[in-house]
Design an enzyme around this catalytic site. Structure first.
Site, short mmCIF file in Angstrom:
data_model
loop_
_atom_site.label_atom_id
_atom_site.label_comp_id
_atom_site.label_asym_id
_atom_site.label_seq_id
_atom_site.Cartn_x
_atom_site.Cartn_y
_atom_site.Cartn_z
N SER A 185 0.85 -1.19 0.00
CA SER A 185 0.00 0.00 0.00
C SER A 185 0.89 1.25 0.00
CB SER A 185 -0.96 -0.03 1.19
OG SER A 185 -2.00 0.89 1.03
N GLU A 320 -8.96 -5.91 -4.27
CA GLU A 320 -8.37 -4.94 -3.34
C GLU A 320 -9.41 -4.02 -2.72
OE1 GLU A 320 -5.06 -4.48 -2.61
OE2 GLU A 320 -3.90 -5.27 -4.30
N HIS A 414 -7.61 -5.89 -0.09
CA HIS A 414 -6.37 -5.18 0.19
C HIS A 414 -5.78 -5.65 1.52
CE1 HIS A 414 -3.70 -1.77 -0.44
NE2 HIS A 414 -3.94 -1.29 0.77
#
Length: 498
Positions: A185, A320, A414
Site C-alpha cells: 500500500s 483490493e 487489500h
C-alpha cells in the site's frame, strides 16, 4: 539469551530465541522533536555503554483506524517523539553474507507502525534472511507541505534508514550488497518512489511492490493547497513557526479532519487535481514531486532513466477495493445510477464500466466499482512497472493474490496477502477467518525469501508477449497469461481518450 551487537552509534543488547536474534527499537536518526519535527533527519547521538533493544519503539503520532478497519487489523500503536527507529530479526548476528529484506509499512501515509504483529520478521530469519522493518514520519510530520520546510520528510527518513542499513547490517550478519526493499500500500508506493529517487540509488538491489502504484504523488502547488486548508483548520498562519508550536494531538485531529473533508467533497478546485485523482479521494498527504528527491512521478522517472532499473516483483490482490467499500459501508451507497459520478471523482471515465460489467453480469454496482478501482489503483501500475522494467532487459515478475478471505464479504481484499508473506497466519484470523491455508503461506513466503536471496521467486519472468502472472490461490496456485486483459485494456483506452 541476550545478544550484544556494535552499531555506528554504540552497542545494543537484543535477545535470541529459537535461533532468531531480535533487536527492537534501534534509532537510525535523532528524535524529530520541537523544531526538528519538520526538518530533515539528523544523525543519532552516540551513546555510551550498552543500549537495550528488547522492546518496540514509539510510533509516529497518529490516531487509531476507524472501528470497521481497526476490527480487522487492530489499532495498537504507541506514539512518541523518538519514532525514527527500526527492528532487526537475524538468523545469525555473527554470520556473514545473508540476504536482507527491508519492510516499509503501509497506512495511507498517515497511519501504521513497524510493531504490528503481522510484521514480525522471525519467519524470515528462520529461513535465512535478515529482516529489517522501519518507522518513518507520517501525515503532517512526514508529508505536509509546510511552508519553509523540506518536502517529503517521511521519504527522507526512509532513505536515512537505508543508509543506516548500509553502514550497520553486516553487524547482524547481513550483506549490504544484497538488499531488497518491499512494502505494501503506502509502503509499496514508497518503494515505487525510491526506485525513481536519485538519492536512493545504490542503497538496495531489488524491490518488491505489494498493492501499490507509481502515481500516488502530488504537485507542490496542490500540496500547498492542502497545507493552507490544514492551517485554516488549526487556526494558524501557514508558516513553519506556527506549525511547530502545535502539539501532536491537535495535529492528528486536524489531519483526520482534512481526510474526512476530502472524502466528503473531493473537489479538485479545493484540493488540486493531483491530490484528488492520485490520492483516490482517500489520501490528503502524499509524496510531492520536488525535482530532487522525486524528480517526476515514479513511473515516468523510470521510463526516462532506464539505467536505474533493478529486478522487481510486483503484484496486487484480486479484489483490493472491497476493503474500502464493504467494512466501511460505502458499498451501500453505490448504485448503477451513481456509479458514473463516483468513478468520475476518481478520474475514471464512466464508459469503462461496460467491459467490467459485461464480465460480471450478476454483479452489483459496488462490485463493479471495486473491480474498476482495484485495477486503476493497483493492478494497472503493477503491470506498468513490470513492462517498464522488462523493456530494459532487467527481470520483472508479476503476481496476483486471488485467495478469498474466510470472511466472505472481504474477498481477496487489500492487505490480505501480508500474513501469508510474513508467515504469520495465526495472528491474522480477524482478517483471514479461522482456517487460512498454511500451504499457501508456505508457498508465498518462500517466493519472497527466494527473490531476496537470488532474485527468482520461482516462476517465469514477465514478458510483454505472454504477460504471465503467477496467481496465488488455494487449493492450487497457477500461472495465467494476461488475466482479464480485456478489462485492463479498456481502462487504459478510456484514460487515453480523455
Amino acid at each position: 539469551m541476550e545478544t550484544i551487537v556494535s552499531t555506528t552509534s554504540g552497542k545494543i543488547r537484543g535477545f535470541t530465541r529459537r535461533n532468531v536474534g531480535t533487536f527492537l527499537g534501534i534509532p537510525y536518526a535523532a528524535a524529530p522533536v520541537g523544531p526538528a519535527r519538520f526538518e530533515l533527519p539528523k544523525p543519532v547521538p552516540m551513546w555510551s555503554g550498552v543500549r537495550d533493544a528488547v522492546e518496540y519503539g514509539p510510533d509516529c503520532a497518529q490516531t487509531p483506524y476507524p472501528p470497521p478497519i481497526a476490527a480487522l487489523f487492530g489499532s495498537e500503536c504507541a506514539p512518541g517523539d523518538d519514532c525514527l527507529h527500526l527492528n532487526v530479526w537475524t538468523p545469525d548476528p555473527g554470520g556473514r553474507g545473508l540476504p536482507v529484506l527491508v519492510w516499509i509499512h503501509g497506512g495511507s501515509f498517515t497511519r501504521g507502525s513497524n510493531a504490528r504483529a503481522l510484521y514480525d520478521g522471525s519467519a524470515f530469519a528462520r529461513d535465512g534472511v535478515v529482516l529489517v522493518s522501519l518507522n518513518y514520519r507520517l501525515g503532517i510530520s512526514g508529508f505536509a507541505a509546510v511552508p519553509g520546510t523540506p518536502l517529503n520528510r517521511g521519504l527522507h527518513d526512509q532513505i536515512s534508514a537505508l543508509r543506516w542499513i548500509q553502514d550497520n547490517i553486516e553487524a547482524f550478519g547481513g550483506d549490504p550488497g544484497n538488499v531488497t526493499i518491499f512494502g505494501e500500500s503506502a509502503g509499496g508506493m514508497s518503494v515505487m518512489t525510491l526506485l525513481a529517487s536519485p538519492p536512493a540509488r545504490g542503497l538496495f538491489q531489488r524491490a518488491i511492490v505489494q498493492s501499490a502504484n507509481g502515481s500516488a504523488v502530488t504537485t507542490a502547488a496542490d500540496a500547498g493547497k492542502v497545507a493552507e486548508r490544514l492551517a485554516a483548520e488549526l487556526g494558524i498562519a501557514p508558516i513553519a513557526e506556527e506549525f511547530g508550536r502545535v502539539d501532536t494531538k491537535q495535529l492528528c485531529a486536524a489531519q483526520d479532519a482534512i481526510d474526512r473533508d476530502l472524502m466528503r467533497d473531493p473537489d479538485p478546485a479545493r484540493w488540486g487535481n493531483s491530490v484528488v485523482v492520485n490520492g483516490l479521494g482517500l489520501m490528503g498527504f502524499l509524496p510531492v514531486v520536488d525535482g530532487e528527491l522525486i524528480p517526476a512521478p515514479p513511473l515516468e522517472a523510470m521510463v526516462n532513466e532506464p539505467s536505474r532499473a533493478v529486478p522487481i516483483l510486483a503484484g496486487w490482490n484480486t479484489e483490493e477495493f472491497r476493503l474500502f467499500t464493504i467494512p466501511t459501508g460505502v458499498a451501500a451507497g453505490i448504485s448503477y445510477d451513481t456509479l458514473p459520478t463516483i468513478l468520475s471523482r476518481s478520474g475514471i471515465p464512466p464508459q469503462v464500466t461496460a467491459a467490467y460489467g459485461a464480465n460480471r453480469p450478476q454483479a452489483s454496482a459496488a462490485d463493479v466499482f471495486a473491480a474498476v478501482l482495484t485495477d486503476s489503483a493497483f493492478r494497472n501500475d503493477s503491470v506498468r512497472v513490470a513492462e517498464t522494467t522488462a523493456a530494459t532487459g532487467v527481470p520483472a515478475y508479476l503476481y496476483e493474490f486471488a485467495w478469498r478471505s474466510g470472511i466472505q464479504s472481504l474477498g481477496a481484499c487489500h492487505a490480505l496477502e501480508i500474513p501469508f508473506v510474513f508467515d504469520q497466519l495465526s495472528k491474522a484470523h480477524t482478517l483471514t477467518g479461522p482456517n487460512p491455508p498454511q500451504h499457501l503461506a508456505d508457498e508465498m513466503h518462500r517466493a519472497w525469501v527466494d527473490f531476496a536471496d537470488h532474485g527468482d521467486p520461482g516462476w517465469q519472468r514477465f514478458d510483454p508477449g505472454t504477460k504471465l502472472v503467477h496467481t496465488f490461490d488455494s487449493p492450487q496456485s497457477r500461472d495465467v497469461s494476461d488475466p482479464r486483459g480485456d478489462e485492463l485494456r479498456a481502462l487504459r483506452e478510456s484514460r487515453a481518450s480523455r
